[in-house]
Design a protein around this motif. Sequence first.
Motif, PDB file in Angstrom:
ATOM      1  N   ILE A  39       0.824  -1.119  -0.009  1.00 22.23           N
ATOM      2  CA  ILE A  39      -0.004   0.073  -0.122  1.00 22.23           C
ATOM      3  C   ILE A  39       0.943   1.333  -0.044  1.00 22.23           C
ATOM      4  CG2 ILE A  39      -0.411   0.173   2.557  1.00 22.23           C
ATOM      5  CD1 ILE A  39      -3.387   0.748   0.158  1.00 22.23           C
ATOM      6  N   ALA A  42       1.913   1.831  -3.591  1.00 20.59           N
ATOM      7  CA  ALA A  42       0.936   2.546  -4.495  1.00 20.59           C
ATOM      8  C   ALA A  42       0.584   3.977  -4.092  1.00 20.59           C
ATOM      9  CB  ALA A  42      -0.388   1.447  -4.232  1.00 20.59           C
ATOM     10  N   SER A 115      -2.227  -2.923  -5.229  1.00 27.96           N
ATOM     11  CA  SER A 115      -3.276  -2.790  -4.198  1.00 27.96           C
ATOM     12  C   SER A 115      -4.307  -3.793  -4.685  1.00 27.96           C
ATOM     13  CB  SER A 115      -4.041  -1.339  -4.663  1.00 27.96           C
ATOM     14  OG  SER A 115      -4.093  -1.294  -6.362  1.00 27.96           O
ATOM     15  N   LEU A 132      -7.543   3.400  -2.931  1.00 26.18           N
ATOM     16  CA  LEU A 132      -6.714   2.387  -3.155  1.00 26.18           C
ATOM     17  C   LEU A 132      -7.043   1.602  -1.825  1.00 26.18           C
ATOM     18  CD1 LEU A 132      -3.357   4.185  -3.270  1.00 26.18           C
ATOM     19  CD2 LEU A 132      -3.945   2.834  -5.202  1.00 26.18           C
ATOM     20  N   GLU A 134      -6.349  -2.010   0.309  1.00 24.32           N
ATOM     21  CA  GLU A 134      -5.753  -3.250   0.810  1.00 24.32           C
ATOM     22  C   GLU A 134      -6.261  -3.989   2.048  1.00 24.32           C
ATOM     23  OE1 GLU A 134      -2.460  -2.945  -1.135  1.00 24.32           O
ATOM     24  OE2 GLU A 134      -2.462  -5.053  -0.653  1.00 24.32           O
TER      25      GLU A 134
END
Length: 141
Positions: A39, A42, A115, A132, A134
């Motif tokens: 994460i 990302a 992600s 995003l 996760e």
Amino acid sequence: MQYKFKIAGGDFSNAGTVASSVKKILRQLNIDHPVSKRIVIALYEAEVNVVAHAHSGIIEVDIDNEKIRIVITDQGPGIPDIEKAMEEGFSTASPQVREMGFGAGMGLSNMKKNSDILNITSEPGKGTVVELIEFLKSDAR
Ligand SMILES: Nc1ncnc2c1ncn2[C@@H]1O[C@H](COP(=O)(O)OP(=O)(O)O)[C@@H](O)[C@H]1O
Ligand SMILES: [Mg+2]
């Protein structure tokens, strides 16, 4: 837990500082390392995109027992063709931005890879919203 950060477009000297702060927070919360690593990668790419391509932005991080959800909302030119922008190597970064080491056109595909869920919505001329997510494994916390 919720956290909120601001990002300034064009401020390359601070590009990545939000991702670093979130990395620290996740470490303090004992979030499983492979999850936090993904994460943070990302988020870093999304943060750099606001710096490189937009005027300003806000990053909101929401952590609960099941997931980490990050929403990056920016004011900027938006992305006219998201599918095209997702292609590896596609970039509209200026020569100056490339000279600083950004603009390889790998950011969005990196975000996708790192992600569990990536949602991008954009209004050309107004800005872009990137979500995003996760998921945390139940035994990871
Ligand atoms: N937040 C954003 N605002 C406007 N355009 C964006 C944004 N994020 C990405 N883009 C567009 O998508 C392209 C691809 O993004 P990315 O894969 O991160 O590559 P790069 O940032 O290296 O150009 C960018 O060059 C830009 O045209
Ligand atoms: Mg990028």
